[in-house]
Design a protein around this motif. Structure first.
Motif, PDB file in Angstrom:
ATOM      1  N   ASP A 103       0.856  -1.185   0.000  1.00 11.53           N
ATOM      2  CA  ASP A 103       0.000   0.000   0.000  1.00 11.53           C
ATOM      3  C   ASP A 103       0.892   1.236   0.000  1.00 11.53           C
ATOM      4  O   ASP A 103       2.081   1.142  -0.274  1.00 11.53           O
ATOM      5  N   ALA A 104       0.371   2.381   0.319  1.00 10.81           N
ATOM      6  CA  ALA A 104       1.128   3.629   0.236  1.00 10.81           C
ATOM      7  C   ALA A 104       1.991   3.885   1.472  1.00 10.81           C
ATOM      8  O   ALA A 104       2.565   4.960   1.609  1.00 10.81           O
ATOM      9  N   GLY A 105       2.098   2.907   2.373  1.00  8.67           N
ATOM     10  CA  GLY A 105       2.948   3.068   3.542  1.00  8.67           C
ATOM     11  C   GLY A 105       4.412   3.112   3.138  1.00  8.67           C
ATOM     12  O   GLY A 105       4.787   2.672   2.051  1.00  8.67           O
ATOM     13  N   PRO A 106       5.277   3.622   4.024  1.00  8.62           N
ATOM     14  CA  PRO A 106       6.689   3.789   3.668  1.00  8.62           C
ATOM     15  C   PRO A 106       7.480   2.484   3.714  1.00  8.62           C
ATOM     16  O   PRO A 106       7.174   1.579   4.476  1.00  8.62           O
ATOM     17  N   THR A 107       8.511   2.426   2.889  1.00  6.38           N
ATOM     18  CA  THR A 107       9.508   1.372   2.972  1.00  6.38           C
ATOM     19  C   THR A 107      10.590   1.894   3.904  1.00  6.38           C
ATOM     20  O   THR A 107      11.110   2.993   3.711  1.00  6.38           O
ATOM     21  N   LEU A 108      10.911   1.146   4.939  1.00  5.38           N
ATOM     22  CA  LEU A 108      11.808   1.629   5.987  1.00  5.38           C
ATOM     23  C   LEU A 108      13.260   1.243   5.772  1.00  5.38           C
ATOM     24  O   LEU A 108      14.163   1.988   6.133  1.00  5.38           O
TER      25      LEU A 108
END
Length: 70
Positions: A38-43
């Motif tokens: 989804d549009a969550g960040p890649t850490l």
């Protein structure tokens, strides 16, 4: 065990030069831009594309859950 290594085959047609696609799949700084469901960040991304190399992706979903599917 049969002695075979696990394998994954992905087939997708993309309008881009092969070198650009390869870079997007193997360069951590580029993978950070698009990885995740989804549009969550890649850490964090580790992508050592070589025999014996490491591969790890950590991302956060929009609901706050963090995952490292590798």
């Amino acid at each position: 065990m049969t002695g075979h290594l696990p394998a994954v085959t992905i087939v997708r047609r993309i309008k881009a030069p092969p070198a650009k696609v390869w870079a997007a799949l193997t360069r951590p700084e580029l993978m950070m831009r698009w990885w995740g469901p989804d549009a969550g960040p890649t850490l964090d991304v580790v992508a050592e594309v070589r025999p014996g190399g490491r591969f790890s992706v950590v991302f956060r979903l929009l609901n706050g859950d963090e995952h490292n599917p590798t």
